[in-house]
Design a protein around this motif. Sequence first.
Motif, PDB file in Angstrom:
ATOM      1  N   SER A 163       0.951  -1.278   0.207  1.00  0.00           N
ATOM      2  CA  SER A 163       0.042  -0.168  -0.160  1.00  0.00           C
ATOM      3  C   SER A 163       0.976   1.471  -0.017  1.00  0.00           C
ATOM      4  O   SER A 163       0.727   2.152  -0.827  1.00  0.00           O
ATOM      5  CB  SER A 163      -1.088   0.071   1.412  1.00  0.00           C
ATOM      6  OG  SER A 163      -0.189   0.014   2.392  1.00  0.00           O
ATOM      7  N   GLY A 164       1.917   1.213   0.869  1.00  0.00           N
ATOM      8  CA  GLY A 164       2.873   2.379   0.763  1.00  0.00           C
ATOM      9  C   GLY A 164       3.495   2.556  -0.375  1.00  0.00           C
ATOM     10  O   GLY A 164       3.557   3.877  -0.909  1.00  0.00           O
ATOM     11  N   ASP A 165       4.017   1.296  -1.127  1.00  0.00           N
ATOM     12  CA  ASP A 165       4.702   1.606  -2.341  1.00  0.00           C
ATOM     13  C   ASP A 165       3.742   2.264  -3.437  1.00  0.00           C
ATOM     14  O   ASP A 165       3.905   2.744  -4.348  1.00  0.00           O
ATOM     15  CB  ASP A 165       5.068   0.095  -2.731  1.00  0.00           C
ATOM     16  CG  ASP A 165       6.367  -0.101  -2.158  1.00  0.00           C
ATOM     17  OD1 ASP A 165       7.111   0.817  -1.620  1.00  0.00           O
ATOM     18  OD2 ASP A 165       6.779  -1.480  -1.976  1.00  0.00           O
ATOM     19  N   LEU A 166       2.412   1.466  -3.365  1.00  0.00           N
ATOM     20  CA  LEU A 166       1.412   2.180  -4.409  1.00  0.00           C
ATOM     21  C   LEU A 166       1.200   3.528  -4.212  1.00  0.00           C
ATOM     22  O   LEU A 166       1.120   4.292  -5.286  1.00  0.00           O
ATOM     23  CB  LEU A 166       0.265   1.237  -4.349  1.00  0.00           C
ATOM     24  CG  LEU A 166      -1.073   1.514  -5.360  1.00  0.00           C
ATOM     25  CD1 LEU A 166      -0.601   1.260  -6.781  1.00  0.00           C
ATOM     26  CD2 LEU A 166      -2.348   0.907  -4.961  1.00  0.00           C
ATOM     27  N   THR A 167       0.912   4.007  -3.255  1.00  0.00           N
ATOM     28  CA  THR A 167       0.749   5.357  -2.748  1.00  0.00           C
ATOM     29  C   THR A 167       1.760   6.267  -3.246  1.00  0.00           C
ATOM     30  O   THR A 167       1.557   7.163  -4.014  1.00  0.00           O
ATOM     31  CB  THR A 167       0.346   5.636  -1.459  1.00  0.00           C
ATOM     32  OG1 THR A 167      -0.633   4.995  -0.942  1.00  0.00           O
ATOM     33  CG2 THR A 167       0.194   6.989  -1.282  1.00  0.00           C
ATOM     34  N   ALA A 168       2.997   6.057  -3.000  1.00  0.00           N
ATOM     35  CA  ALA A 168       4.272   6.587  -3.300  1.00  0.00           C
ATOM     36  C   ALA A 168       4.583   6.579  -4.844  1.00  0.00           C
ATOM     37  O   ALA A 168       4.677   7.628  -5.530  1.00  0.00           O
ATOM     38  CB  ALA A 168       5.572   6.200  -2.745  1.00  0.00           C
ATOM     39  N   GLY A 169       4.243   5.508  -5.558  1.00  0.00           N
ATOM     40  CA  GLY A 169       4.317   5.443  -6.974  1.00  0.00           C
ATOM     41  C   GLY A 169       3.283   6.388  -7.777  1.00  0.00           C
ATOM     42  O   GLY A 169       3.736   6.990  -8.691  1.00  0.00           O
ATOM     43  N   LEU A 170       2.227   6.472  -7.188  1.00  0.00           N
ATOM     44  CA  LEU A 170       1.097   7.189  -7.957  1.00  0.00           C
ATOM     45  C   LEU A 170       1.447   8.793  -7.854  1.00  0.00           C
ATOM     46  O   LEU A 170       1.445   9.558  -8.712  1.00  0.00           O
ATOM     47  CB  LEU A 170      -0.251   7.011  -7.198  1.00  0.00           C
ATOM     48  CG  LEU A 170      -0.944   5.850  -7.710  1.00  0.00           C
ATOM     49  CD1 LEU A 170      -2.184   5.573  -6.554  1.00  0.00           C
ATOM     50  CD2 LEU A 170      -1.366   5.740  -9.053  1.00  0.00           C
ATOM     51  N   ILE A 171       1.914   9.113  -6.376  1.00  0.00           N
ATOM     52  CA  ILE A 171       2.046  10.573  -6.249  1.00  0.00           C
ATOM     53  C   ILE A 171       3.534  11.021  -6.929  1.00  0.00           C
ATOM     54  O   ILE A 171       3.379  12.094  -7.606  1.00  0.00           O
ATOM     55  CB  ILE A 171       2.476  10.844  -4.570  1.00  0.00           C
ATOM     56  CG1 ILE A 171       0.810  10.677  -4.181  1.00  0.00           C
ATOM     57  CG2 ILE A 171       2.805  12.060  -4.418  1.00  0.00           C
ATOM     58  CD1 ILE A 171       1.050  10.780  -2.454  1.00  0.00           C
ATOM     59  N   VAL A 172       4.577  10.094  -6.970  1.00  0.00           N
ATOM     60  CA  VAL A 172       5.641  10.648  -7.585  1.00  0.00           C
ATOM     61  C   VAL A 172       5.462  10.686  -9.206  1.00  0.00           C
ATOM     62  O   VAL A 172       6.154  11.593  -9.861  1.00  0.00           O
ATOM     63  CB  VAL A 172       6.789   9.434  -7.584  1.00  0.00           C
ATOM     64  CG1 VAL A 172       8.033   9.655  -8.348  1.00  0.00           C
ATOM     65  CG2 VAL A 172       7.333   9.489  -5.958  1.00  0.00           C
ATOM     66  N   THR A 173       4.735   9.866  -9.800  1.00  0.00           N
ATOM     67  CA  THR A 173       4.304   9.789 -11.324  1.00  0.00           C
ATOM     68  C   THR A 173       3.714  11.553 -11.404  1.00  0.00           C
ATOM     69  O   THR A 173       3.904  11.772 -12.481  1.00  0.00           O
ATOM     70  CB  THR A 173       3.274   8.768 -11.676  1.00  0.00           C
ATOM     71  OG1 THR A 173       3.928   7.542 -11.214  1.00  0.00           O
ATOM     72  CG2 THR A 173       3.127   8.889 -12.983  1.00  0.00           C
ATOM     73  N   VAL A 174       2.585  11.771 -10.532  1.00  0.00           N
ATOM     74  CA  VAL A 174       2.088  12.805 -10.750  1.00  0.00           C
ATOM     75  C   VAL A 174       3.048  14.170 -10.862  1.00  0.00           C
ATOM     76  O   VAL A 174       3.097  15.202 -11.477  1.00  0.00           O
ATOM     77  CB  VAL A 174       0.928  13.233  -9.805  1.00  0.00           C
ATOM     78  CG1 VAL A 174       0.130  14.441 -10.086  1.00  0.00           C
ATOM     79  CG2 VAL A 174      -0.214  12.127 -10.213  1.00  0.00           C
ATOM     80  N   MET A 175       4.060  14.083 -10.011  1.00  0.00           N
ATOM     81  CA  MET A 175       5.345  14.963  -9.819  1.00  0.00           C
ATOM     82  C   MET A 175       6.103  14.696 -11.044  1.00  0.00           C
ATOM     83  O   MET A 175       6.807  15.695 -11.559  1.00  0.00           O
ATOM     84  CB  MET A 175       5.811  14.585  -8.509  1.00  0.00           C
ATOM     85  CG  MET A 175       6.811  15.831  -8.246  1.00  0.00           C
ATOM     86  SD  MET A 175       7.674  15.542  -6.751  1.00  0.00           S
ATOM     87  CE  MET A 175       8.694  16.937  -6.419  1.00  0.00           C
TER      88      MET A 175
END
Length: 560
Positions: free
Chosen positions: A14-26
Amino acid sequence: MPDWILAYQKNLFSGDLTAGLIVTVMLIPQSLAYAMLAGLPPEMGLYASLLPIIAYALLGSSMTLATGPVAVISLMTASALAPLAQPGSAQYIELAIQMALISGVMLLVFGVLRLGFLAHLLSHPVISGFISGSAILISIGQLKHMLGVQASGNNIIATLLDLARHLPQTNLLTLLIGSSSLLFLWWSRRYLSAALEKAGVSSRLAGMLSKLAPMLSVICFTVIVYVFKLDTQYGVSIAGHVPQGLPILSLNLPGLNAIGALWLPALLISLVGFVESVSVAQSLALKRKERIKPNRELIGLGAANIASAISGGYPVTGGFARSVVNFSAGANTPLAGIISALLMAVVIAFFTELFYYLPQAVLAATIISAVTALVDWHSLKAAWQYDRADAFSLLTTMLGVILLGVEAGILFGIALSLAVLVWRSSRPHMAVLGRVPNTEHYRNIERHDVQTVPGLVALRIDESLFFANAAAVEQKIMALINTNPDAKNMLLVCSAVNQIDATALEMLDQLEKSLAARDIQLYFAEIKGPIMDRLKNTPLGKRMKNKIFLSVHEAFLQLN
């Protein structure tokens, strides 16, 4: 298989998925902006954010480092290639890809040879000065996009003069868009998180959402340009067509001429990228009590750059801002990076047409907002208060980058680091010792109330002896002998000496003979084992066989 895959647990996802989504948008606006900074088509920034992330995730050692295009490496790429080809041309693009390949091979070879100690070649003040100077140089270079004018120059002064000449041609609407975007990004960085917290959002979520301001700026201004046709009606420069579809994999090997032109900038890019990446990775790893392996980092970054070259990208490294966001968003393993790369692949394959109306002024504002935070005035102030030599290194490196360019600036910084090291070593601290009463401790006679032995001069040398300081040590010893006419014994305390090179050995040999001619005996105390092993087979060592004491206390007792 990497250790993190073999030990992966479901609760980490769950932590990896959230970070992956946010970093992609950035990552999307940054990739487009940094490609523009490098003088390359915007899609190359997207390509450099795809396979390199996966390659590093499989071979690197950091759990949270986010690799991809970064501002400083993009600037160095543009600086290296501008004299060789027209920015944006086919030859320019080919050279950028080849430089990523050369850089990747260099890093890979360094990793195989276990040269991770290269991370310590540049001091913190030099790195800080280089990054600060690059940030100022980048910001000034983006002013033309903020103003909507054409301006260029071989150096910062020429660029500013050309900007001044073109100032009457400023596109006011472009300036309004760029300034509004920059103001919004500045406000978001300073106040958005606090505003969201006041609205009831958790502090962690508010901090992460504030990092997404660049993407919000991109979306809003892209929509405005599209709706009001600002590109055709008012001449607002836009990103234009960004090719849709995943990159075609190919290996474009450089010829001898290309290698001759690119090896030095590729080496500098490799060195700076590695140092910056390791610094970020170590700072984040310390927060979780993890370890970074510099040699693995070399291999991971090398593989990332080779992957970038194969997929049509340009040199990459670990980015500070994205890595911090990745860490804060809850990334537990490099799977967060792989998720980000997969999402980027979806964007590249299906949604690049959405970037057509993206104003170049917004990309420029994104770059300026990102790099101004890298100007490290705090380090300059702290260095000035603590060590003027470090402050001088920082300031001159920064000015060197601004006035001479990034390549000359970093070479100047390296030379300055080594020069400061030699200068400091050439002026070793030396202290005449005396005994603290009723103890076996011996301290500097100028700092403590101690007892001395008539006829004995005990000098502690707080530095290794080598060619740069041998003369200074000899001068100090002779000055002490001349000011102590009753001296019969000269004791050199070598507890801080880790090495004696050939020049220093010759100096000591001649010193022993000179003192003997004046009926003064030379003695050593507390020489370290490795030095003794080398010294005992020399003529000096053989003459000094019975004149070396294990401790200062033993020497004082026997020479009293």
